[in-house]
Design a protein around this motif. Structure first.
Motif, PDB file in Angstrom:
ATOM      1  N   THR A  89      -4.867   8.313   2.360  1.00 40.24           N
ATOM      2  CA  THR A  89      -6.331   8.306   2.445  1.00 40.24           C
ATOM      3  C   THR A  89      -6.992   9.086   1.320  1.00 40.24           C
ATOM      4  O   THR A  89      -8.066   8.721   0.859  1.00 40.24           O
ATOM      5  CB  THR A  89      -6.822   8.886   3.788  1.00 40.24           C
ATOM      6  N   GLU A  90      -6.347  10.160   0.863  1.00 33.35           N
ATOM      7  CA  GLU A  90      -6.961  11.016  -0.147  1.00 33.35           C
ATOM      8  C   GLU A  90      -6.506  10.716  -1.573  1.00 33.35           C
ATOM      9  O   GLU A  90      -6.903  11.411  -2.511  1.00 33.35           O
ATOM     10  CB  GLU A  90      -6.703  12.486   0.197  1.00 33.35           C
ATOM     11  N   ALA A  91      -5.686   9.677  -1.758  1.00 34.99           N
ATOM     12  CA  ALA A  91      -5.288   9.268  -3.108  1.00 34.99           C
ATOM     13  C   ALA A  91      -6.543   8.860  -3.884  1.00 34.99           C
ATOM     14  O   ALA A  91      -7.456   8.256  -3.325  1.00 34.99           O
ATOM     15  CB  ALA A  91      -4.298   8.107  -3.044  1.00 34.99           C
ATOM     16  N   ARG A  92      -6.583   9.200  -5.151  1.00 38.36           N
ATOM     17  CA  ARG A  92      -7.774   8.935  -5.969  1.00 38.36           C
ATOM     18  C   ARG A  92      -7.451   8.015  -7.137  1.00 38.36           C
ATOM     19  O   ARG A  92      -6.332   7.965  -7.614  1.00 38.36           O
ATOM     20  CB  ARG A  92      -8.352  10.241  -6.501  1.00 38.36           C
ATOM     21  N   LEU A 128      -0.893   1.481  -5.519  1.00 37.22           N
ATOM     22  CA  LEU A 128      -0.573   1.564  -6.955  1.00 37.22           C
ATOM     23  C   LEU A 128      -1.674   0.936  -7.800  1.00 37.22           C
ATOM     24  O   LEU A 128      -2.073   1.488  -8.834  1.00 37.22           O
ATOM     25  CB  LEU A 128       0.772   0.901  -7.249  1.00 37.22           C
ATOM     26  N   ASN A 129      -2.168  -0.216  -7.374  1.00 38.30           N
ATOM     27  CA  ASN A 129      -3.264  -0.859  -8.113  1.00 38.30           C
ATOM     28  C   ASN A 129      -4.513   0.007  -8.087  1.00 38.30           C
ATOM     29  O   ASN A 129      -5.196   0.167  -9.099  1.00 38.30           O
ATOM     30  CB  ASN A 129      -3.579  -2.237  -7.530  1.00 38.30           C
ATOM     31  N   PHE A 130      -4.836   0.553  -6.936  1.00 41.05           N
ATOM     32  CA  PHE A 130      -6.011   1.403  -6.786  1.00 41.05           C
ATOM     33  C   PHE A 130      -5.901   2.643  -7.669  1.00 41.05           C
ATOM     34  O   PHE A 130      -6.866   3.052  -8.309  1.00 41.05           O
ATOM     35  CB  PHE A 130      -6.172   1.828  -5.317  1.00 41.05           C
ATOM     36  N   GLY A 131      -4.713   3.249  -7.695  1.00 43.35           N
ATOM     37  CA  GLY A 131      -4.507   4.493  -8.441  1.00 43.35           C
ATOM     38  C   GLY A 131      -4.502   4.341  -9.948  1.00 43.35           C
ATOM     39  O   GLY A 131      -4.513   5.337 -10.670  1.00 43.35           O
ATOM     40  N   GLU A 132      -4.468   3.105 -10.430  1.00 42.95           N
ATOM     41  CA  GLU A 132      -4.555   2.817 -11.862  1.00 42.95           C
ATOM     42  C   GLU A 132      -3.561   3.626 -12.693  1.00 42.95           C
ATOM     43  O   GLU A 132      -3.868   4.105 -13.771  1.00 42.95           O
ATOM     44  CB  GLU A 132      -5.977   3.094 -12.363  1.00 42.95           C
ATOM     45  N   GLY A 133      -2.348   3.822 -12.139  1.00 45.30           N
ATOM     46  CA  GLY A 133      -1.304   4.509 -12.881  1.00 45.30           C
ATOM     47  C   GLY A 133      -1.334   6.030 -12.781  1.00 45.30           C
ATOM     48  O   GLY A 133      -0.483   6.694 -13.372  1.00 45.30           O
TER      49      GLY A 133
END
Length: 149
Positions: A89-92, A128-133
């Motif tokens: 939930t808190e991944a940016r 992974l897509n959301f985090g953009e690497g």
């Protein structure tokens, strides 16, 4: 059991230390009982979407005499319970936006009926897509439990 764990945790840790917990029991008829001590909502994924089931009490260690009511629900064949930690939930992303509860619920509803391994795979792919690497900054735990046919 959770109230005893809470008391022991309170007595053996420093003030301000706490932990979240989800514990449950499932029966052959699809009935599920669970206690959530301050944990993020458990998602009940079913044919009509994904319904969050909020925590039943505060995190362990906050109040030594806390009570932890039991939630009850029934899983029909093909329903899934999805649990996750705040590492999801808190991944940016690069813009600083959080992954968030809404995104998890939307993803889960879109994949209702999928096998647990597929749901976890889709969730990790979307993260992974959301985090953009960007490197993950917190630990991450995912659990999907499905009632079979």
């Amino acid at each position: 059991m959770v109230q005893d764990a809470n008391r022991i945790f309170c007595e053996s840790t420093l003030a301000g230390q706490f932990a979240t917990l989800v514990v449950g029991r499932a029966a052959h008829d699809g009935s599920v009982e669970f206690v959530s001590a301050g944990h993020l909502p458990v998602l009940h994924i079913h044919g009509d979407g994904a319904t969050p089931k909020d925590s039943t009490g505060v995190p362990l260690g906050m109040f030594c005499n806390a009570r932890f009511p039991v939630h009850r629900l029934t899983l029909t064949h093909g329903d899934t319970l999805f649990l996750y930690t705040d590492g999801l939930t808190e991944a940016r992303n690069r813009a600083g936006a959080e992954y968030g509860l809404h995104r998890i619920r939307t993803l889960a509803a879109r994949h209702a009926g999928i096998e647990p391994a597929g749901l976890l795979s889709e969730c990790l792919k979307d993260l992974l897509n959301f985090g953009e690497g960007l490197k993950q900054t917190d630990d991450l735990t995912l659990l999907a439990v499905r009632r079979g046919d």
